[in-house]
Scaffold this active site. Structure first.
Site, PDB file in Angstrom:
ATOM      1  N   SER A 109      38.683 -10.340   1.950  1.00 50.70           N
ATOM      2  CA  SER A 109      37.713 -10.702   1.177  1.00 50.70           C
ATOM      3  C   SER A 109      37.997 -10.717  -0.584  1.00 50.70           C
ATOM      4  O   SER A 109      39.031 -11.359  -0.830  1.00 50.70           O
ATOM      5  CB  SER A 109      36.513 -10.088   1.655  1.00 50.70           C
ATOM      6  OG  SER A 109      35.207 -10.531   0.979  1.00 50.70           O
ATOM      7  N   ASP A 163      31.747 -18.530   8.177  1.00 55.75           N
ATOM      8  CA  ASP A 163      31.618 -17.748   7.039  1.00 55.75           C
ATOM      9  C   ASP A 163      30.835 -18.173   6.167  1.00 55.75           C
ATOM     10  O   ASP A 163      30.960 -19.419   5.425  1.00 55.75           O
ATOM     11  CB  ASP A 163      33.176 -17.634   6.424  1.00 55.75           C
ATOM     12  CG  ASP A 163      33.206 -16.540   5.478  1.00 55.75           C
ATOM     13  OD1 ASP A 163      31.978 -16.134   5.026  1.00 55.75           O
ATOM     14  OD2 ASP A 163      34.411 -16.052   5.352  1.00 55.75           O
ATOM     15  N   HIS A 170      32.183 -13.826   8.460  1.00 58.52           N
ATOM     16  CA  HIS A 170      33.078 -13.139   7.328  1.00 58.52           C
ATOM     17  C   HIS A 170      33.926 -11.988   8.007  1.00 58.52           C
ATOM     18  O   HIS A 170      34.946 -11.661   7.414  1.00 58.52           O
ATOM     19  CB  HIS A 170      32.265 -12.749   6.403  1.00 58.52           C
ATOM     20  CG  HIS A 170      33.036 -12.571   5.028  1.00 58.52           C
ATOM     21  ND1 HIS A 170      33.600 -13.779   3.849  1.00 58.52           N
ATOM     22  CD2 HIS A 170      33.010 -11.426   4.090  1.00 58.52           C
ATOM     23  CE1 HIS A 170      33.925 -13.041   3.231  1.00 58.52           C
ATOM     24  NE2 HIS A 170      33.917 -11.638   3.055  1.00 58.52           N
TER      25      HIS A 170
HETATM   26  C1  MLT Z   1      34.401 -11.671  -4.129  1.00 57.75           C
HETATM   27  O1  MLT Z   1      33.568 -11.553  -4.781  1.00 57.75           O
HETATM   28  O2  MLT Z   1      35.945 -11.625  -4.403  1.00 57.75           O
HETATM   29  C2  MLT Z   1      34.048 -12.673  -2.997  1.00 57.75           C
HETATM   30  O3  MLT Z   1      33.036 -13.092  -3.309  1.00 57.75           O
HETATM   31  C3  MLT Z   1      34.278 -11.881  -1.594  1.00 57.75           C
HETATM   32  C4  MLT Z   1      33.557 -10.477  -1.867  1.00 57.75           C
HETATM   33  O4  MLT Z   1      32.281 -10.707  -1.458  1.00 57.75           O
HETATM   34  O5  MLT Z   1      33.966  -9.536  -2.039  1.00 57.75           O
END
Ligand code: MLT
Length: 227
Positions: free
Chosen positions: A115, A167, A198
């Site tokens: 992520s 996702d 996710h």
């Molecule tokens: C981010 O902010 O890098 C992406 O949206 C993934 C997350 O939720 O961390």
């Protein structure tokens, strides 16, 4: 016994040395957690991917409502691009410094990011294409659109993007665009579509194990003809 967290080069991090005789002992996994994680989060995943690999696991320097991240965002999926650029360079410098400190082979570092951690790993690949031998990008988005095509580095990183078909945070087109961008930066990028959201599944583990097994071996082993 696991190493306690250390502080260096502006990061709190954990370093686990390689395990002699175990699969992947020639590699170092750069473990990059998701939003709200820390330097301990992905160590079990790294061990499951390649039990012998050393693990270098920094904690993101940014706090969002108390949740560590690797760079600031304005809202979900909308990134602070100036902060992303600066934090990516800082992460690259951290990896260089930690490599010197721990005797890590710079040519055998494989990022495993989830992520937010996958997004900063993708940013590192686009900004410093030669800094990683490979990367497993779990649920990654396009971190930024380069203004000019990135200049390929001397090494060709082998990258697998594992995208969740259901996702809700990362549309499939994002993963497809990221694969195209990484290829233009000289990476060998493969997109795997996983029947998941996710969160990670056993399929992600199997995909990652295959990548790490491919990257492990003597110099040039990954390019050797398969029999
Ligand atoms: C981010 O902010 O890098 C992406 O949206 C993934 C997350 O939720 O961390």
């Amino acid at each position: 016994m696991s190493a306690p967290a250390a502080e260096a080069f502006g990061f709190t991090y954990r370093f686990e040395p390689a395990v002699a005789g175990a699969q992947g002992e020639d590699l170092t996994i750069l473990a990059l957690h998701g939003t709200g994680g820390d330097e301990h989060d992905l160590v079990p995943l790294a061990r499951a991917l390649a039990p012998g690999a050393a693990v270098l696991s920094p904690r993101g320097q940014v706090l969002e409502g108390g949740a560590p991240r690797f760079f600031r965002r304005l809202r979900e999926g909308v990134f602070d691009l100036a902060d992303l650029a600066a934090r990516t360079e800082a992460l690259g410098d951290f990896v260089d410094g930690a490599a010197d400190r721990h005797g890590i082979d710079r040519g055998r570092i494989v990022a495993v990011g989830f992520s937010n951690g996958a997004n900063v790993a993708a940013s590192l690949l686009l900004r410093r294409p030669g800094s990683l031998a490979g990367a497993l990008l779990l649920r990654a988005m396009v971190p930024f659109e380069p203004e000019t095509p990135p200049a390929p580095g001397a090494v060709r990183p082998v990258v697998t993007i594992a995208a969740g078909l259901m996702d809700p945070l990362v549309p499939r087109e994002q993963a497809e665009r990221l694969a195209t961008l990484l290829r233009s930066a000289g990476a060998e990028a493969t997109l795997e579509l996983v029947p998941a959201g996710h969160q990670l599944t056993q399929r992600d583990l199997a995909i990652g194990q295959a990548l790490l097994a491919r990257l492990s071996g003597g110099p040039g082993a990954r390019d050797a003809p398969r029999r």
